[in-house]
Structures are given as structure tokens and as C-alpha cells.
Design an enzyme around this catalytic site. Structure first.
Site, PDB file in Angstrom:
ATOM      1  N   CYS A 237       0.844  -1.188   0.000  1.00 56.94           N
ATOM      2  CA  CYS A 237       0.000   0.000   0.000  1.00 56.94           C
ATOM      3  C   CYS A 237       0.879   1.237   0.000  1.00 56.94           C
ATOM      4  O   CYS A 237       1.904   1.280   0.695  1.00 56.94           O
ATOM      5  CB  CYS A 237      -0.926  -0.004   1.231  1.00 56.94           C
ATOM      6  N   HIS A 280      -9.085  -3.746  -2.470  1.00 57.28           N
ATOM      7  CA  HIS A 280      -8.135  -2.979  -1.661  1.00 57.28           C
ATOM      8  C   HIS A 280      -8.527  -1.503  -1.626  1.00 57.28           C
ATOM      9  O   HIS A 280      -8.609  -0.889  -0.549  1.00 57.28           O
ATOM     10  CB  HIS A 280      -6.728  -3.157  -2.246  1.00 57.28           C
ATOM     11  N   GLU A 281      -8.790  -0.899  -2.790  1.00 54.49           N
ATOM     12  CA  GLU A 281      -9.127   0.517  -2.850  1.00 54.49           C
ATOM     13  C   GLU A 281     -10.509   0.788  -2.267  1.00 54.49           C
ATOM     14  O   GLU A 281     -10.733   1.812  -1.610  1.00 54.49           O
ATOM     15  CB  GLU A 281      -9.052   1.024  -4.302  1.00 54.49           C
ATOM     16  N   HIS A 284     -10.447   1.158   1.440  1.00 52.86           N
ATOM     17  CA  HIS A 284      -9.991   2.476   1.897  1.00 52.86           C
ATOM     18  C   HIS A 284     -11.184   3.404   2.113  1.00 52.86           C
ATOM     19  O   HIS A 284     -11.192   4.224   3.046  1.00 52.86           O
ATOM     20  CB  HIS A 284      -9.032   3.095   0.876  1.00 52.86           C
TER      21      HIS A 284
END
Length: 323
Positions: A237, A280-281, A284
Site C-alpha cells: 500500500c 483494496h481501494e 480504503h
């Protein structure tokens, strides 16, 4: 009088007169009028307006005296006038002076007086955590990526409501920031300190392609379906620059809904590495960082690297938030 009058037997009880009643003897006797006063009961009297006025004046006087004593004990000196304004003048009372003197001496001994703690934003300058980077959506620039444990990584991210030229400029700045790092394939808005539900990615890293055909911008995304089967991939990351790629388990495929830069809705399916990057994004935007997904047996090996990031954050003037 308690003595018997002439001609009156001492066996008769004395006359007890009650003020305010002309015929109010409580025992049958001969009054000065020569008549027998019947037994009567005293009627309760209601307070008159005059009585209430007197009581009110007395209470007001007591309150005024009490307030004068309080002001004198708390340091009130007087009042000064300037134009149409009135300014109260205060001085420390005899009880407060020792406390003020002791506090000043303690501050002097410590080498500095108490100051309000400043909060670092993680952008290299001491600004409020809620401030976005200057010009984030008004001019082309490479934004700074915030690092753990910056609070923006855990804050709630708001829905995008306006699809305009400023939003397009922000998307362009996200891509500029992404391409400034040789390893990134995706970037979410909170990673640059802007808490909006928006992400960009380019799985092929084809920034040299003039058509930029593999770039994707997803606004207000939602994962509507995903596989039960899990795949293991090594992830890193941009907000954790000192952590090497680490094994993370993700769904093998996901279906996502969202909007493009024009505000048009779409639905798409992502598989393999692209599915892992999208998850993953997306996390966030949910306030989840990839270290939350790392297997438990690998967590102790990450602790020194996380402590290093925390120490760096403090050295820049910040403080460790609750994460």
C-alpha cells in the site's frame, strides 16, 4: 392583666385578646364593654398587596447585599466606561493570588507555559486534520500521499454529489499522484487527505498511452456481489511505504456498481488481480486498511514497521490517534 379585676372572681380565667378582632375573647368573660364575648375562631388572613411588596423589597435587598459580597470576594473592583460600552474591572482576590502565583512558578520551572496542542495533518505542515490539501480540485498537481497513522485513513468518506470540472481535475490529480510512484496501480481519495468516496486505478500502468484506455475512475462504488472462493495475493500500500508485499486473502471476483466522471451509473465485474486491487481501494473508502486483512500469525512481524511509521508521524508534529 393576670390579676382579677374588682368584682371579678379570681376563679374565672383571664381574658386573652387576639389582635385584629374586636370580639375575639377565647373564654366567656366580661370585657370593657360590659358584654359577654362569645367564643370565636380566628380566620386565616390572606397577605395583602402591601405585605407582598414589603417581602419583595426585603428579598431584593438581601440579594443585592449577597451579590456585593460575592463580587468583592471574587476580585471585582469596579466598572469603567468608554463611549457607550461598559467594562468590568477585576483583580485577583486574596484567595486567588496564591494560586495564580503558584501556577506561574510551576510553568516557569517547567521551562514553558502551557500551550494548546497542535494537530499535524501529515502533509508536512501543522494544519487542522479536516483541511484538504490546497488546490486539490482546482489546479493540476501531484498530491502528497498520507501515511499511517494519519486520521484520514480512518475517517468516514462522504458521497460525491457534484459531477463537475472540479471533480475531473481531482481525478486527474489522483492519476498524477499514482503515476508519481512506480509501484502503485490504484489510489483512493482518502489516501491524499480528501474524504470522498472516489477511487482511480490503472491495472496496466499505461500512463504513456495517449489514449489512457485502461484508466478507470469509480465514484460512490458499491460491491454488490463477490465469490465465496478466496485467492491469495501479495499486496502492499502506498500509505505503508516501508512494508514489503504481504499475503492477503481476497474474493476471487467481485461485482461493483458506481458512477463515472459524467455521473453515469455502471456495473462491472472484476476478476483476479484486478478484483484484488478493486477490493483494496474500496476498503480504503470504508476506513479499512490492508494491514487489517493480514493473517494473524504475520501481525507480530509487522509491529516494528508500524511503530516506525508512528514515530515518524510524531516527529512531523502529529500525535498517534486512536486506530
Amino acid at each position: 392583666s393576670n390579676q382579677a379585676r374588682p368584682g371579678q372572681s379570681s376563679s374565672n380565667p383571664p381574658c386573652r385578646l387576639v389582635l385584629g378582632s374586636a370580639r375575639s375573647c377565647s373564654f366567656p368573660c366580661r370585657c370593657s364593654s360590659g358584654r359577654t364575648a362569645p367564643m370565636t375562631q380566628r380566620r386565616p388572613r390572606r397577605p395583602s398587596v402591601a405585605h407582598l411588596a414589603v417581602a419583595g423589597c426585603f428579598a431584593g435587598s438581601c440579594l443585592l447585599q449577597w451579590s456585593r459580597c460575592w463580587l468583592a470576594g471574587s476580585g471585582f473592583v469596579g466598572a469603567s466606561t468608554r463611549g457607550s460600552s461598559v467594562r468590568l474591572v477585576w483583580e485577583p482576590s486574596a484567595l486567588e493570588r496564591p494560586l495564580i502565583t503558584a501556577a506561574a512558578a510551576a510553568a516557569t520551572e517547567a521551562g514553558k507555559r502551557p500551550q494548546r496542542r497542535k494537530i499535524a495533518s501529515g502533509f508536512g505542515t501543522l494544519i487542522n486534520d479536516d483541511d484538504k490539501p490546497k488546490g486539490w480540485n482546482t489546479r493540476p498537481q501531484v498530491l502528497k500521499i498520507v501515511r499511517y497513522p494519519h486520521p484520514a485513513l480512518r475517517r468516514e468518506n462522504k458521497l460525491v454529489e457534484k459531477f463537475d470540472d472540479k471533480l475531473k481535475q481531482f481525478a486527474e490529480n489522483l492519476f498524477r499522484t499514482l503515476y508519481n510512484d512506480p509501484t502503485g496501480v490504484g489510489l483512493a481519495a482518502p489516501q491524499v487527505g480528501v474524504n470522498l468516496r472516489m477511487l482511480v486505478y490503472n491495472i496496466e500502468r499505461c500512463q504513456d498511452d495517449p489514449l489512457r484506455q485502461f484508466e478507470r475512475v469509480i465514484i460512490n462504488p458499491r460491491i454488490v456481489a463477490k465469490s465465496d472462493e478466496l485467492s491469495k495475493l501479495d499486496e502492499t500500500c502506498l500509505s505503508f511505504p516501508n512494508i514489503e508485499p504481504t499475503r492477503v486473502w481476497r474474493a476471487s471476483w467481485v461485482e461493483m456498481e458506481g458512477f463515472d466522471l459524467e455521473g453515469k451509473p455502471f456495473k462491472d465485474r472484476f476478476e483476479g488481480m484486478e478484483a484484488a486491487a478493486m477490493q483494496h481501494e474500496f476498503e480504503h473508502l470504508e476506513g479499512i486498511i490492508f494491514t487489517d486483512r493480514i493473517e494473524e500469525e504475520l501481525q507480530p512481524s509487522l509491529r516494528p514497521m508500524l511503530d516506525e511509521l508512528i514515530a515518524d508521524y510524531k516527529a512531523r508534529g502529529g500525535s498517534q490517534p486512536k486506530l
